[in-house]
Design a protein around this motif. Structure first.
Motif, PDB file in Angstrom:
ATOM      1  N   GLN A 202       0.849  -1.190   0.000  1.00 22.73           N
ATOM      2  CA  GLN A 202       0.000   0.000   0.000  1.00 22.73           C
ATOM      3  C   GLN A 202       0.887   1.243   0.000  1.00 22.73           C
ATOM      4  OE1 GLN A 202      -2.475  -1.568   3.539  1.00 22.73           O
ATOM      5  NE2 GLN A 202      -3.851  -0.145   2.491  1.00 22.73           N
ATOM      6  N   ILE A 203       0.546   2.208  -0.822  1.00 23.14           N
ATOM      7  CA  ILE A 203       1.274   3.470  -0.886  1.00 23.14           C
ATOM      8  C   ILE A 203       0.263   4.610  -0.933  1.00 23.14           C
ATOM      9  CG2 ILE A 203       2.885   4.884  -2.200  1.00 23.14           C
ATOM     10  CD1 ILE A 203       4.139   2.346  -3.273  1.00 23.14           C
ATOM     11  N   LEU A 204       0.333   5.486   0.035  1.00 22.45           N
ATOM     12  CA  LEU A 204      -0.570   6.625   0.126  1.00 22.45           C
ATOM     13  C   LEU A 204       0.250   7.909   0.267  1.00 22.45           C
ATOM     14  CD1 LEU A 204      -2.899   5.086   2.870  1.00 22.45           C
ATOM     15  CD2 LEU A 204      -3.288   5.016   0.405  1.00 22.45           C
ATOM     16  N   ARG A 205      -0.383   9.038   0.066  1.00 24.06           N
ATOM     17  CA  ARG A 205       0.262  10.321   0.287  1.00 24.06           C
ATOM     18  C   ARG A 205      -0.608  11.174   1.196  1.00 24.06           C
ATOM     19  NH1 ARG A 205       3.404  12.837  -4.951  1.00 24.06           N
ATOM     20  NH2 ARG A 205       4.850  11.093  -5.287  1.00 24.06           N
ATOM     21  N   ARG A 206       0.045  11.845   2.125  1.00 19.06           N
ATOM     22  CA  ARG A 206      -0.687  12.734   3.014  1.00 19.06           C
ATOM     23  C   ARG A 206       0.163  13.945   3.327  1.00 19.06           C
ATOM     24  NH1 ARG A 206      -4.833  10.180   7.215  1.00 19.06           N
ATOM     25  NH2 ARG A 206      -5.055  12.416   7.492  1.00 19.06           N
ATOM     26  N   VAL A 207      -0.510  15.042   3.642  1.00 23.30           N
ATOM     27  CA  VAL A 207       0.159  16.285   4.031  1.00 23.30           C
ATOM     28  C   VAL A 207       0.105  16.400   5.548  1.00 23.30           C
ATOM     29  CG1 VAL A 207       0.151  18.793   3.838  1.00 23.30           C
ATOM     30  CG2 VAL A 207      -0.450  17.388   1.855  1.00 23.30           C
ATOM     31  N   SER A 208       1.240  16.715   6.146  1.00 20.97           N
ATOM     32  CA  SER A 208       1.320  16.813   7.600  1.00 20.97           C
ATOM     33  C   SER A 208       0.656  18.086   8.113  1.00 20.97           C
ATOM     34  CB  SER A 208       2.786  16.788   8.046  1.00 20.97           C
ATOM     35  OG  SER A 208       2.878  17.032   9.437  1.00 20.97           O
ATOM     36  N   ASN A 209      -0.110  17.926   9.176  1.00 16.08           N
ATOM     37  CA  ASN A 209      -0.704  19.068   9.872  1.00 16.08           C
ATOM     38  C   ASN A 209      -0.101  19.204  11.273  1.00 16.08           C
ATOM     39  OD1 ASN A 209      -2.454  21.295   9.970  1.00 16.08           O
ATOM     40  ND2 ASN A 209      -4.041  20.126  11.031  1.00 16.08           N
ATOM     41  N   ASN A 210       1.143  18.705  11.423  1.00 18.17           N
ATOM     42  CA  ASN A 210       1.833  18.804  12.704  1.00 18.17           C
ATOM     43  C   ASN A 210       2.470  20.188  12.793  1.00 18.17           C
ATOM     44  OD1 ASN A 210       3.080  18.278  15.123  1.00 18.17           O
ATOM     45  ND2 ASN A 210       3.977  16.327  14.486  1.00 18.17           N
ATOM     46  N   CYS A 211       1.615  21.173  13.018  1.00 18.04           N
ATOM     47  CA  CYS A 211       2.030  22.578  12.918  1.00 18.04           C
ATOM     48  C   CYS A 211       2.126  23.196  14.316  1.00 18.04           C
ATOM     49  CB  CYS A 211       1.022  23.365  12.084  1.00 18.04           C
ATOM     50  SG  CYS A 211       0.747  22.634  10.442  1.00 18.04           S
ATOM     51  N   PRO A 212       2.993  24.205  14.465  1.00 22.08           N
ATOM     52  CA  PRO A 212       3.109  24.877  15.769  1.00 22.08           C
ATOM     53  C   PRO A 212       1.774  25.454  16.200  1.00 22.08           C
ATOM     54  CG  PRO A 212       4.885  25.540  14.290  1.00 22.08           C
ATOM     55  CD  PRO A 212       3.906  24.757  13.453  1.00 22.08           C
ATOM     56  N   ALA A 213       1.518  25.351  17.503  1.00 19.41           N
ATOM     57  CA  ALA A 213       0.273  25.906  18.037  1.00 19.41           C
ATOM     58  C   ALA A 213       0.296  27.424  17.900  1.00 19.41           C
ATOM     59  CB  ALA A 213       0.104  25.511  19.495  1.00 19.41           C
TER      60      ALA A 213
END
Length: 215
Positions: A202-213
């Motif tokens: 399985q290969i997927l793509r996602r954008v990280s939302n691990n953003c500074p508060a």
């Protein structure tokens, strides 16, 4: 003719036997209490799933993948663009570091020698306890973790660098989410990742939302 010695000997043995029985009973009680201290918390239901984020920098697009034999729910992270070696690995959620060290052996794969010998296990790795029986694990880090056991980390805090230590064929991050003893499907930003089985690639793509508060 009797001397009385056997009677005295028996009298001495009785208190000794009672003392041994009392000691054994105390040991048994202590063992039961010890087991209860460990087992009872594990029998409690898990708390709500934390709002985990991808363990990589805000706004970056990453490939999430698995392959046959990888183990259900395990996720490998590869960047879609840019250098792979040394990319920051971030905490998916706030918590306390419970492991920061070496799993198995390191091997010899480095940026200078990417085809070096493989090691065993996860190489440099970190485990974080997020409370409510939830944990995350981060494996194959390039160097010793940037955190230590007992340290409290914030969501998005860097805990290591992406590498290829342990049993790794190429630089990447092996990542897991666990609920108690159970490995579960990873969720990011409240959404399931979709990687649930190792029966097929399985290969997927996602954008990280691990953003500074935002303060």
């Amino acid at each position: 003719m009797t001397t009385g010695r056997p009677a005295r000997a028996r009298a001495h043995r009785r208190p000794r036997r009672r003392a041994i029985r009392v000691l054994l009973a105390l040991v048994a009680v202590a063992a039961v209490l010890g087991i209860a201290v460990v087992a009872v918390p594990m029998l409690r239901p898990a708390g709500p799933r934390p709002l985990f984020q991808m363990p990589v920098a805000c706004g970056e697009t990453w490939q999430l993948s698995t392959y046959p034999g990888h183990d259900d729910y395990d996720v490998d992270f590869f960047p879609v663009e840019g250098e792979t070696w040394g990319r920051p690995v971030l905490a998916s959620y706030a918590g306390t570091v419970t492991v920061a060290g070496v799993n198995g052996s390191l091997g010899g794969r480095t940026p200078e020698n990417p085809e070096g010998p493989r090691g065993r296990g996860g190489g440099y790795w970190v485990k974080i306890d997020h409370g409510g029986k939830w944990e995350t694990q981060y494996l194959h880090l390039l160097e010793p973790p940037l955190v230590e056991v007992g340290q409290k980390v914030a969501q998005g805090e860097q805990i290591g660098k992406l590498g290829s230590t342990g049993n790794s064929g190429a630089p990447h991050l092996h990542y897991e989410q666990r609920r108690g003893w159970e490995k579960v499907e990873t969720h990011f930003d409240g959404e399931p990742s979709g990687i649930t089985t190792d029966e097929r690639e399985q290969i997927l793509r996602r954008v990280s939302n691990n953003c500074p508060a935002v303060s």
